[in-house]
Write a protein that holds these residues in place. Structure first.
Motif, PDB file in Angstrom:
ATOM      1  N   GLU A 353     -15.386  20.555  28.287  1.00 47.34           N
ATOM      2  CA  GLU A 353     -14.433  21.038  29.287  1.00 47.34           C
ATOM      3  C   GLU A 353     -13.740  19.862  29.953  1.00 47.34           C
ATOM      4  N   TYR A 354     -12.401  19.969  30.053  1.00 45.70           N
ATOM      5  CA  TYR A 354     -11.613  18.955  30.750  1.00 45.70           C
ATOM      6  C   TYR A 354     -11.258  19.472  32.139  1.00 45.70           C
ATOM      7  N   LEU A 355     -11.380  18.612  33.153  1.00 43.39           N
ATOM      8  CA  LEU A 355     -11.005  18.965  34.512  1.00 43.39           C
ATOM      9  C   LEU A 355     -10.652  17.707  35.283  1.00 43.39           C
ATOM     10  N   GLU A 356      -9.973  17.899  36.384  1.00 47.54           N
ATOM     11  CA  GLU A 356      -9.652  16.786  37.273  1.00 47.54           C
ATOM     12  C   GLU A 356     -10.284  17.039  38.633  1.00 47.54           C
ATOM     13  N   ILE A 357     -11.020  16.059  39.115  1.00 46.83           N
ATOM     14  CA  ILE A 357     -11.637  16.126  40.437  1.00 46.83           C
ATOM     15  C   ILE A 357     -11.172  14.912  41.227  1.00 46.83           C
ATOM     16  N   ASP A 358     -10.592  15.174  42.389  1.00 46.48           N
ATOM     17  CA  ASP A 358     -10.054  14.104  43.232  1.00 46.48           C
ATOM     18  C   ASP A 358      -9.031  13.261  42.466  1.00 46.48           C
ATOM     19  N   GLY A 359      -8.247  13.934  41.605  1.00 44.10           N
ATOM     20  CA  GLY A 359      -7.209  13.248  40.851  1.00 44.10           C
ATOM     21  C   GLY A 359      -7.713  12.435  39.678  1.00 44.10           C
ATOM     22  N   LYS A 360      -9.011  12.499  39.379  1.00 41.31           N
ATOM     23  CA  LYS A 360      -9.598  11.700  38.302  1.00 41.31           C
ATOM     24  C   LYS A 360      -9.933  12.609  37.112  1.00 41.31           C
ATOM     25  N   PRO A 361      -9.378  12.314  35.923  1.00 45.54           N
ATOM     26  CA  PRO A 361      -9.687  13.118  34.737  1.00 45.54           C
ATOM     27  C   PRO A 361     -11.154  12.974  34.340  1.00 45.54           C
ATOM     28  N   ARG A 362     -11.769  14.109  34.003  1.00 42.12           N
ATOM     29  CA  ARG A 362     -13.180  14.086  33.615  1.00 42.12           C
ATOM     30  C   ARG A 362     -13.416  15.039  32.454  1.00 42.12           C
ATOM     31  N   LEU A 363     -14.440  14.734  31.686  1.00 45.55           N
ATOM     32  CA  LEU A 363     -14.931  15.616  30.638  1.00 45.55           C
ATOM     33  C   LEU A 363     -16.376  15.966  30.938  1.00 45.55           C
ATOM     34  N   ILE A 364     -16.728  17.207  30.702  1.00 43.32           N
ATOM     35  CA  ILE A 364     -18.132  17.616  30.809  1.00 43.32           C
ATOM     36  C   ILE A 364     -18.516  18.209  29.460  1.00 43.32           C
ATOM     37  N   ILE A 365     -19.542  17.662  28.868  1.00 41.49           N
ATOM     38  CA  ILE A 365     -19.979  18.065  27.535  1.00 41.49           C
ATOM     39  C   ILE A 365     -21.365  18.674  27.643  1.00 41.49           C
ATOM     40  N   SER A 366     -21.487  19.927  27.199  1.00 39.98           N
ATOM     41  CA  SER A 366     -22.791  20.590  27.213  1.00 39.98           C
ATOM     42  C   SER A 366     -23.480  20.420  25.868  1.00 39.98           C
ATOM     43  N   SER A 367     -24.795  20.531  25.894  1.00 37.14           N
ATOM     44  CA  SER A 367     -25.582  20.226  24.708  1.00 37.14           C
ATOM     45  C   SER A 367     -26.795  21.146  24.639  1.00 37.14           C
ATOM     46  N   SER A 368     -27.259  21.388  23.423  1.00 37.68           N
ATOM     47  CA  SER A 368     -28.475  22.179  23.258  1.00 37.68           C
ATOM     48  C   SER A 368     -29.728  21.318  23.348  1.00 37.68           C
ATOM     49  N   SER A 369     -29.547  19.990  23.510  1.00 34.40           N
ATOM     50  CA  SER A 369     -30.710  19.100  23.544  1.00 34.40           C
ATOM     51  C   SER A 369     -30.901  18.392  24.876  1.00 34.40           C
ATOM     52  N   GLN A 370     -29.925  18.493  25.804  1.00 33.15           N
ATOM     53  CA  GLN A 370     -30.074  17.826  27.096  1.00 33.15           C
ATOM     54  C   GLN A 370     -29.125  18.474  28.106  1.00 33.15           C
ATOM     55  N   ALA A 371     -29.186  18.007  29.356  1.00 36.95           N
ATOM     56  CA  ALA A 371     -28.311  18.524  30.402  1.00 36.95           C
ATOM     57  C   ALA A 371     -26.871  18.112  30.119  1.00 36.95           C
ATOM     58  N   PRO A 372     -25.887  18.876  30.638  1.00 31.28           N
ATOM     59  CA  PRO A 372     -24.488  18.510  30.433  1.00 31.28           C
ATOM     60  C   PRO A 372     -24.184  17.105  30.945  1.00 31.28           C
ATOM     61  N   ILE A 373     -23.355  16.379  30.184  1.00 30.57           N
ATOM     62  CA  ILE A 373     -22.988  14.993  30.494  1.00 30.57           C
ATOM     63  C   ILE A 373     -21.593  14.959  31.125  1.00 30.57           C
ATOM     64  N   ILE A 374     -21.411  14.118  32.150  1.00 34.06           N
ATOM     65  CA  ILE A 374     -20.121  13.967  32.821  1.00 34.06           C
ATOM     66  C   ILE A 374     -19.524  12.623  32.438  1.00 34.06           C
ATOM     67  N   TYR A 375     -18.258  12.665  31.970  1.00 36.71           N
ATOM     68  CA  TYR A 375     -17.506  11.441  31.681  1.00 36.71           C
ATOM     69  C   TYR A 375     -16.298  11.378  32.609  1.00 36.71           C
ATOM     70  N   GLN A 376     -15.904  10.156  32.988  1.00 37.13           N
ATOM     71  CA  GLN A 376     -14.718   9.961  33.824  1.00 37.13           C
ATOM     72  C   GLN A 376     -13.774   8.977  33.146  1.00 37.13           C
ATOM     73  N   TRP A 377     -12.471   9.278  33.210  1.00 40.76           N
ATOM     74  CA  TRP A 377     -11.456   8.461  32.558  1.00 40.76           C
ATOM     75  C   TRP A 377     -11.262   7.135  33.297  1.00 40.76           C
ATOM     76  N   ASN A 378     -11.310   6.056  32.520  1.00 40.83           N
ATOM     77  CA  ASN A 378     -11.049   4.724  33.060  1.00 40.83           C
ATOM     78  C   ASN A 378      -9.631   4.334  32.647  1.00 40.83           C
ATOM     79  N   ARG A 379      -8.732   4.201  33.620  1.00 40.03           N
ATOM     80  CA  ARG A 379      -7.327   3.970  33.317  1.00 40.03           C
ATOM     81  C   ARG A 379      -7.073   2.605  32.684  1.00 40.03           C
TER      82      ARG A 379
END
Length: 521
Positions: A353-379
């Motif tokens: 899932e792609y979303l923006e929080i506080d103007g910062k692009p982020r990805l959240i990836i869910s998995s069947s083997s661990q908790a969802p991971i949060i990534y943040q875009w580095n400009r």
């Protein structure tokens, strides 16, 4: 002699009859009294009825006053007083009346006084009093009226009428019990609700649905593994339905993602077997043509595709659910989409899932083997960097976000265990709500007009539609939909209506129409 006597008698009768024609009316036969039903007592202008099991028929046509007190009927149906156009006073008191038809008093154009006091009425149908143009007195005392949306019209009528009405009180609900109906604020009646009704049945199974606009027309791309294709449907604005437009061959399609970049239409076709590809719509031949393969060493078992723009550049990411594959980011470079970053390897990812929080692009990836991971875009690096995870929620099948005012939330669906709603608190997501969800592959928040909904699908039971309660900051159950093994819920706002697509893995793909219902009408 006898013959002369008989002739004399006949002559006498003739003379008497002739005389009656010229004498006053007292010589004529007296008129019959007006008809009166057996349970009633009638005079020239009044009828009084007791112990009647129904509204009496054959009442005198010229009756002015009708008293129907202490009878045993419980319902007054349509046109119950037909023919009594001169009736001015109608008293229906101390009965067991529980319901009135909307047209019960139709035809009573002369009625000025109406009493329904001391019955068992809980509501009155809208339009009941509309035929009573010159009503001057109305008595509703002694009824336990329910002060809900069905009675809102009565409050409005009381505010605008000159009819005299003795105080009548609410019997229920609890918050209004004992209050005068006339004093109820109209703003307290929240009578507008919504509903989802089936608008179109698409006779095929599908596992994803992606609406998109291209050349000012609305289309939908549907992944159909059972028919080995990505189906493209086009919205018919005249018939107000989706119709076949084109098909892209895809032997085991799990996702068909349309992307309109630089006025060109592309469809990313993700397949479980045989590799994944990118197609482009060729306007010269009006056909989709394959333009690119996607690296099969990275994308072995695709599960979801998300497309987005960052600083004007197009990207898409494919979540890979194989042990040896890698969830990967692809970037548009004017000639096609090419590999840009390997994000998450060997973790059997289920959704992205792609979303923006506080103007910062982020990805959240869910998995069947661990908790969802949060990534943040580095400009500066033009890459997503690992930021953290959504703790204490394992084995998430789907992750979707929604926003209410300035707050950001995630819906996390789980096939085994409870699904979750979590809220972003500035540094991390915290649990807000837990929902039972056995067999859930999809938990999709979506907005229609000002309403924030969430659909929680299941492979074993009905889909539950929830509605966001702003005051309580949580979802409340709203409606059930019969969708077999749903895989997504996609809203489409149209000019004159809103529809909701519900692809099904085991049954027909359904198109629902969102309607607004005023319960006070």
């Amino acid at each position: 002699m006898a013959e002369l006597q008989r002739l004399g008698q006949l002559l006498l009768l003739f003379l008497l009859g002739l005389a009656c024609l010229w004498l006053p009316a007292t010589c004529r036969k007296a008129p019959r009294p007006p008809p009166c039903p057996p349970s009633c007592s009638c005079t020239r202008d009044t009828a009084f009825c007791v112990d009647s099991k129904a509204i009496p028929k054959s009442l005198p046509r010229d009756v002015i006053s009708l008293l129907l007190n202490s009878n045993t009927f419980s319902l007054i149906g349509d046109n119950a007083f037909t023919g009594l156009s001169h009736l001015q006073y109608l008293f229906i008191e101390n009965n067991n009346i529980q319901a009135l038809s909307k047209n019960a008093f139709r035809g009573l154009k002369s009625l000025t006084h109406l009493s329904l006091a001391y019955n068992n009425l809980q509501t009155l149908p809208r339009g009941l009093l509309k035929p009573l143009d010159i009503l001057s007195d109305l008595d509703l005392r002694g009824n336990s009226l329910t002060c809900d949306c069905n009675i809102k019209w009565l409050v409005e009528w009381m505010e605008s009428t000159n009819t005299s009405i003795p105080a009548v009180f609410c019997g229920s609900p609890a918050q209004y019990q004992g209050q005068k109906i006339r004093d109820l604020p109209l703003k307290d009646f929240d009578c507008v609700t919504t509903d989802f009704v089936v608008h179109q049945v698409l006779p095929f199974q599908s596992v994803s649905a992606e609406p998109f606009l291209y050349s000012s027309d609305l289309y939908v791309a549907l992944a159909q593994p059972s028919s080995s294709s990505c189906s493209i449907l086009k919205w018919d604005y005249v018939e107000r339905k989706l119709r076949d437009f084109d098909r892209i061959p895809a032997h085991s399609a799990v996702y068909c993602k349309p992307i309109v970049a630089e006025s060109q239409l592309y469809v990313v076709v993700a397949q479980l077997f045989g590799g994944s590809y990118i197609y482009r719509w060729d306007t010269n031949i009006d056909k989709f043509i394959k333009i690119q393969d996607i690296d099969s060493q990275k994308i072995r078992k695709p599960n979801d595709i998300e497309a987005f723009q960052i600083e004007g550049e197009w990207f898409f990411v494919i979540a890979d659910s194989s042990k040896a594959g890698s969830t990967s980011l692809y970037r548009w470079n004017q000639n096609g989409f090419y590999s840009h970053q390997d994000l998450h390897s060997w973790h059997r990812d289920t959704d992205v899932e792609y979303l923006e929080i506080d103007g910062k692009p982020r990805l959240i990836i869910s998995s069947s083997s661990q908790a969802p991971i949060i990534y943040q875009w580095n400009r500066s690096q033009k890459q997503f960097l690992h930021l953290g995870d959504v703790a204490d929620v394992m084995d998430v099948q789907m992750v979707k976000h929604f926003r209410v005012k300035r707050d950001n939330f995630l819906c996390l669906s789980r096939y085994i265990g409870d699904s979750k709603v979590v809220k972003w608190e500035g540094l991390r997501f915290t649990e807000l709500q837990t929902l039972p969800s056995r067999g859930s592959m999809v938990m999709e928040p979506f907005r229609v007009s000002q309403h924030q909904y969430m659909a929680l699908g299941s492979d074993f039971s009905f889909t539950h539609i929830y509605l966001w309660d702003e005051e309580k900051q949580r979802f409340a159950k709203f409606q059930e939909l019969s969708v077999q093994a749903p895989r997504a819920f996609r809203p489409i706002p149209l000019e004159d209506m809103d529809i909701l697509l519900a692809p099904s893995f085991k049954g027909n793909t359904l198109v629902y129409k969102h309607i607004v219902v005023d319960l006070s009408l």
